[in-house]
Structure formats: structure tokens, C-alpha cells
Design a protein around this motif. Structure first.
Motif, PDB file in Angstrom:
ATOM      1  N   VAL A   1       0.842  -1.200   0.000  1.00  0.00           N
ATOM      2  CA  VAL A   1       0.000   0.000   0.000  1.00  0.00           C
ATOM      3  C   VAL A   1       0.872   1.243   0.000  1.00  0.00           C
ATOM      4  O   VAL A   1       1.802   1.353   0.795  1.00  0.00           O
ATOM      5  N   SER A   2       0.556   2.190  -0.883  1.00  0.00           N
ATOM      6  CA  SER A   2       1.331   3.429  -0.962  1.00  0.00           C
ATOM      7  C   SER A   2       0.783   4.525  -0.060  1.00  0.00           C
ATOM      8  O   SER A   2       1.508   5.453   0.293  1.00  0.00           O
ATOM      9  N   ALA A   3      -0.493   4.441   0.317  1.00  0.00           N
ATOM     10  CA  ALA A   3      -1.102   5.431   1.207  1.00  0.00           C
ATOM     11  C   ALA A   3      -2.316   4.811   1.884  1.00  0.00           C
ATOM     12  O   ALA A   3      -2.969   3.937   1.314  1.00  0.00           O
ATOM     13  N   TRP A   4      -2.597   5.269   3.093  1.00  0.00           N
ATOM     14  CA  TRP A   4      -3.765   4.808   3.842  1.00  0.00           C
ATOM     15  C   TRP A   4      -4.706   5.975   4.095  1.00  0.00           C
ATOM     16  O   TRP A   4      -4.264   7.083   4.388  1.00  0.00           O
ATOM     17  N   LEU A   5      -5.995   5.696   4.007  1.00  0.00           N
ATOM     18  CA  LEU A   5      -7.038   6.666   4.331  1.00  0.00           C
ATOM     19  C   LEU A   5      -7.952   6.036   5.381  1.00  0.00           C
ATOM     20  O   LEU A   5      -8.072   4.808   5.469  1.00  0.00           O
ATOM     21  N   ASN A   6      -8.587   6.861   6.184  1.00  0.00           N
ATOM     22  CA  ASN A   6      -9.526   6.420   7.224  1.00  0.00           C
ATOM     23  C   ASN A   6      -8.870   5.605   8.333  1.00  0.00           C
ATOM     24  O   ASN A   6      -9.536   4.815   8.994  1.00  0.00           O
ATOM     25  N   THR A   7      -7.591   5.777   8.539  1.00  0.00           N
ATOM     26  CA  THR A   7      -6.912   5.122   9.647  1.00  0.00           C
ATOM     27  C   THR A   7      -5.712   5.975  10.044  1.00  0.00           C
ATOM     28  O   THR A   7      -5.054   6.562   9.178  1.00  0.00           O
ATOM     29  N   ALA A   8      -5.468   6.049  11.349  1.00  0.00           N
ATOM     30  CA  ALA A   8      -4.342   6.847  11.847  1.00  0.00           C
ATOM     31  C   ALA A   8      -3.008   6.153  11.591  1.00  0.00           C
ATOM     32  O   ALA A   8      -1.983   6.797  11.416  1.00  0.00           O
ATOM     33  N   GLU A   9      -3.034   4.834  11.572  1.00  0.00           N
ATOM     34  CA  GLU A   9      -1.815   4.044  11.412  1.00  0.00           C
ATOM     35  C   GLU A   9      -1.966   3.094  10.229  1.00  0.00           C
ATOM     36  O   GLU A   9      -3.056   2.553  10.001  1.00  0.00           O
ATOM     37  N   PRO A  10      -0.883   2.835   9.505  1.00  0.00           N
ATOM     38  CA  PRO A  10      -0.934   1.826   8.438  1.00  0.00           C
ATOM     39  C   PRO A  10      -1.287   0.457   9.020  1.00  0.00           C
ATOM     40  O   PRO A  10      -0.918   0.139  10.151  1.00  0.00           O
TER      41      PRO A  10
ATOM     42  N   PRO B   1      -5.372  10.513  -5.680  1.00  0.00           N
ATOM     43  CA  PRO B   1      -5.667  10.495  -4.241  1.00  0.00           C
ATOM     44  C   PRO B   1      -6.720  11.530  -3.839  1.00  0.00           C
ATOM     45  O   PRO B   1      -7.561  11.263  -2.983  1.00  0.00           O
ATOM     46  N   VAL B   2      -6.706  12.691  -4.462  1.00  0.00           N
ATOM     47  CA  VAL B   2      -7.703  13.725  -4.152  1.00  0.00           C
ATOM     48  C   VAL B   2      -9.100  13.229  -4.529  1.00  0.00           C
ATOM     49  O   VAL B   2     -10.061  13.387  -3.769  1.00  0.00           O
ATOM     50  N   THR B   3      -9.211  12.627  -5.699  1.00  0.00           N
ATOM     51  CA  THR B   3     -10.491  12.079  -6.141  1.00  0.00           C
ATOM     52  C   THR B   3     -10.953  10.965  -5.206  1.00  0.00           C
ATOM     53  O   THR B   3     -12.131  10.893  -4.849  1.00  0.00           O
ATOM     54  N   LEU B   4     -10.030  10.113  -4.790  1.00  0.00           N
ATOM     55  CA  LEU B   4     -10.379   9.020  -3.885  1.00  0.00           C
ATOM     56  C   LEU B   4     -10.874   9.558  -2.549  1.00  0.00           C
ATOM     57  O   LEU B   4     -11.868   9.064  -2.006  1.00  0.00           O
ATOM     58  N   ARG B   5     -10.201  10.553  -1.997  1.00  0.00           N
ATOM     59  CA  ARG B   5     -10.650  11.134  -0.713  1.00  0.00           C
ATOM     60  C   ARG B   5     -12.073  11.675  -0.835  1.00  0.00           C
ATOM     61  O   ARG B   5     -12.910  11.473   0.046  1.00  0.00           O
ATOM     62  N   ALA B   6     -12.358  12.381  -1.929  1.00  0.00           N
ATOM     63  CA  ALA B   6     -13.705  12.921  -2.141  1.00  0.00           C
ATOM     64  C   ALA B   6     -14.720  11.780  -2.279  1.00  0.00           C
ATOM     65  O   ALA B   6     -15.821  11.849  -1.719  1.00  0.00           O
ATOM     66  N   PHE B   7     -14.348  10.743  -3.003  1.00  0.00           N
ATOM     67  CA  PHE B   7     -15.226   9.577  -3.183  1.00  0.00           C
ATOM     68  C   PHE B   7     -15.561   8.934  -1.833  1.00  0.00           C
ATOM     69  O   PHE B   7     -16.721   8.646  -1.545  1.00  0.00           O
TER      70      PHE B   7
END
Length: 160
Positions: free
Chosen positions: A12-21, A81-87
Motif C-alpha cells: 500500500v502506498s497510502a492509507w485513508l480512514n486510519t491513523a496508522e498503516p 488520491p484527491v479524487t479518492l478522498r472525495a469519493f
């Protein structure tokens, strides 16, 4: 009887919705539902993401860890990543989501290759011991998925 194979670790290159990988090794002892999707995948948007949200509601408070994997194998420029965050915000996706790592070897992301996913949506149910219990390409009936998850949670699997 075939011996279940261990689930490959996530790349995984980036994580969203979690404080830690998150890592599968770190989740050993829990049941994991890995849900691979693309934000421009009609089947993901119409069927599998709503199903995952129903699973989240039904199994909240259980030992189930749901992980979304945004695995982009087409239309790379459109799914930033910006599009994914909005999604994720618009569709109210609250479970952790990892961005499948890309590399120079292939337009197919690393985790997608490791699991041999044929496309999206795909899902993998991983048992307490880190072994793959079931893989699906497409969407199965809610009752079937729920029963499979409930059986995995009820099993006496222990971390190895």
C-alpha cells in the motif's frame, strides 16, 4: 483436504480512514475482509460498496476488520488520491482504505498481482491465522457472505 494458503501481505502506498498503516501480520488473530475496488467501477459503486457498508453495520462490534483496497488498473489519471478522498467522503466509506501500490513492472498494482485478482470488485476473507478462507471476483449474495463471515468469526482460529 487442501491446506489454506497464507494471505500475501498488502503493498500500500497510502492509507485513508486510519491513523496508522495496517498490515495483515499486525491483524493476525482477527478475521479480515479485504475488499478491492475502483471508484470508477460501476459494479463496485452500485453493488459491492453498499454490501461492504451493510457488512460493517451487521458485524460492528465483532472481531471483523474490513479493509478497502483501491486497486487502480485502468484510467490511472482519473483516480488520483484527491479524487479518492472525495469519493470516500461522498459515499460515507469509513473503514480503512489502502491505495494499492503501483510499480514499473506492470500497470496492474502490486497487491492485485499478489492475489491474482481478475478485476474489481474482488474480495478475500482471511481467517484468524492469516490464511485465505475464500476469494470472490464480483459480488455474492449478502446471506452467503454474511454466513461465511460469521463462520470465520466463530471458528477457534488462534494467531500462529
Amino acid at each position: 483436504m487442501l491446506t489454506p494458503s497464507p494471505a500475501p501481505e498488502l503493498a500500500v502506498s497510502a492509507w485513508l480512514n486510519t491513523a496508522e498503516p495496517l498490515t495483515l501480520a499486525g491483524l493476525r488473530g482477527r478475521v479480515v475482509l479485504l475488499h478491492a475496488f475502483q471508484l470508477l467501477c460501476p459494479g463496485c459503486v452500485a453493488q459491492s460498496i453498499p454490501q461492504v457498508q451493510r457488512i460493517e453495520r451487521v458485524f460492528s462490534g465483532s472481531d471483523l476488520q474490513i479493509i478497502g483496497l483501491h486497486t487502480v488498473f485502468e484510467h490511472h489519471d482519473a483516480m488520483s488520491p484527491v479524487t479518492l478522498r472525495a469519493f470516500l467522503h461522498e459515499y460515507r466509506i469509513v473503514s480503512p482504505v489502502g491505495v494499492d501500490m503501483s510499480d514499473e513492472q506492470s500497470p496492474i498494482p502490486v497487491t492485485m498481482r499478489r492475489y491474482g485478482f481478475r478485476g474489481t470488485p474482488s474480495s478475500v476473507l482471511i481467517g484468524h491465522d492469516g490464511a485465505i478462507l475464500h476469494e470472490t471476483f464480483g459480488v455474492e449474495e449478502d446471506l452467503v457472505v454474511g454466513a461465511r463471515i460469521a463462520m470465520a468469526l466463530a471458528s477457534t482460529g488462534t494467531p500462529s
